[in-house]
Write an enzyme that holds these catalytic residues in place. Sequence first.
Site, PDB file in Angstrom:
ATOM      1  CE  LYS A  43      -3.857  -1.946  -0.466  1.00  0.00           C
ATOM      2  NZ  LYS A  43      -4.901  -1.477  -1.523  1.00  0.00           N
ATOM      3  CB  SER A 256      -3.529 -11.403   1.866  1.00  0.00           C
ATOM      4  OG  SER A 256      -2.318 -10.720   1.406  1.00  0.00           O
TER       5      SER A 256
END
Length: 310
Positions: A43, A256
């Site tokens: 991110k 993830s």
Amino acid sequence: MEHLDFFSAVGNTPLVELSHSSPKKGVRLFAKLEGNNPSGSIKDRVAASIIQSGEESGALTPGQTIIEASTGNMAMALAAAAKQRGYQMRAVVPPQIAPGIADLMTLFGVEITWMEPRSGMLGPIEEAQRLADENGWWFAQQFTSPANVKAHYETTGPEILAALPQVDAFVAGIGTGGTVTGVGRRLKEKNPDTIIVGVEPKFGERLQGLRSLEEGYIPPLLDMTLLNRRFIVDSPSAFDAVRRLVELEGIFAGISSGAVLHAALRVAEGMDGGNVVMIFADQGWKYVNAFPWMSHQQRPEGAPDDVAWW
Ligand SMILES: Cc1ncc(COP(=O)(O)O)c(C=O)c1O
């Protein structure tokens, strides 16, 4: 020695071969280690790109407060970038985030607004918009900002191709859909035969950062036409894959990434040969507290561990 500022330290992450994990001779697995970014996740690319576009358009003004709907990584990435640029950071957060993540967000200086249970992801997005309108804060909008996809199209994708020109399959998790859309588009432009695989959590389960499309919210940035396959992975499979990854490769990636690895192994089994590239969006350290919590979730005997939808 040359030194870098924070923003130029974003990206250029390593693409590492997992030489002990491939289930099939002739299929090579590569992981892009996005946890190597300054705030610890993929991110950082999106935060840098979104803040830059906000500043360029004049919508984000000096000293302003930034608000975002986030399950953790985007809020921390924006907070880190905001420290560099002199902004304040707030986040609207769904209650189902992994244990310990809220403490980390607070450590980064993020002011948290908690949503009600069952508000899905749309709840935090609408609340962030409402708070932004009410208080004159700047809503970063990772779920709709073209700067999200652009970050991956212009940096993550080209970095992969520079390190490995032949990519036969690409596997990434779906949260906002920014990664799979931006990288997928770039890879398909180079080679239209590259198989693009999106990974989702099983309906009703939590995999930090990922979202089930079955919950009814299709991220607006997600270009479904790029996806050759969608892969649904349950939480125990994702955690097992994280453990196996440490055991075999000495790499401690986030949950993830475990889901992505689990799906990629299935994809690899079905290939005759070639290169599979995976995105490991962050490292495992921030989920250490989640491990004992997850060990209670055993899959019932005989239940399928994953579902390939397409
Ligand atoms: C740990 C983690 N993995 C994967 C993703 C999914 O990335 P994207 O939002 O680009 O779909 C996110 C997004 O929040 C994440 O935090």
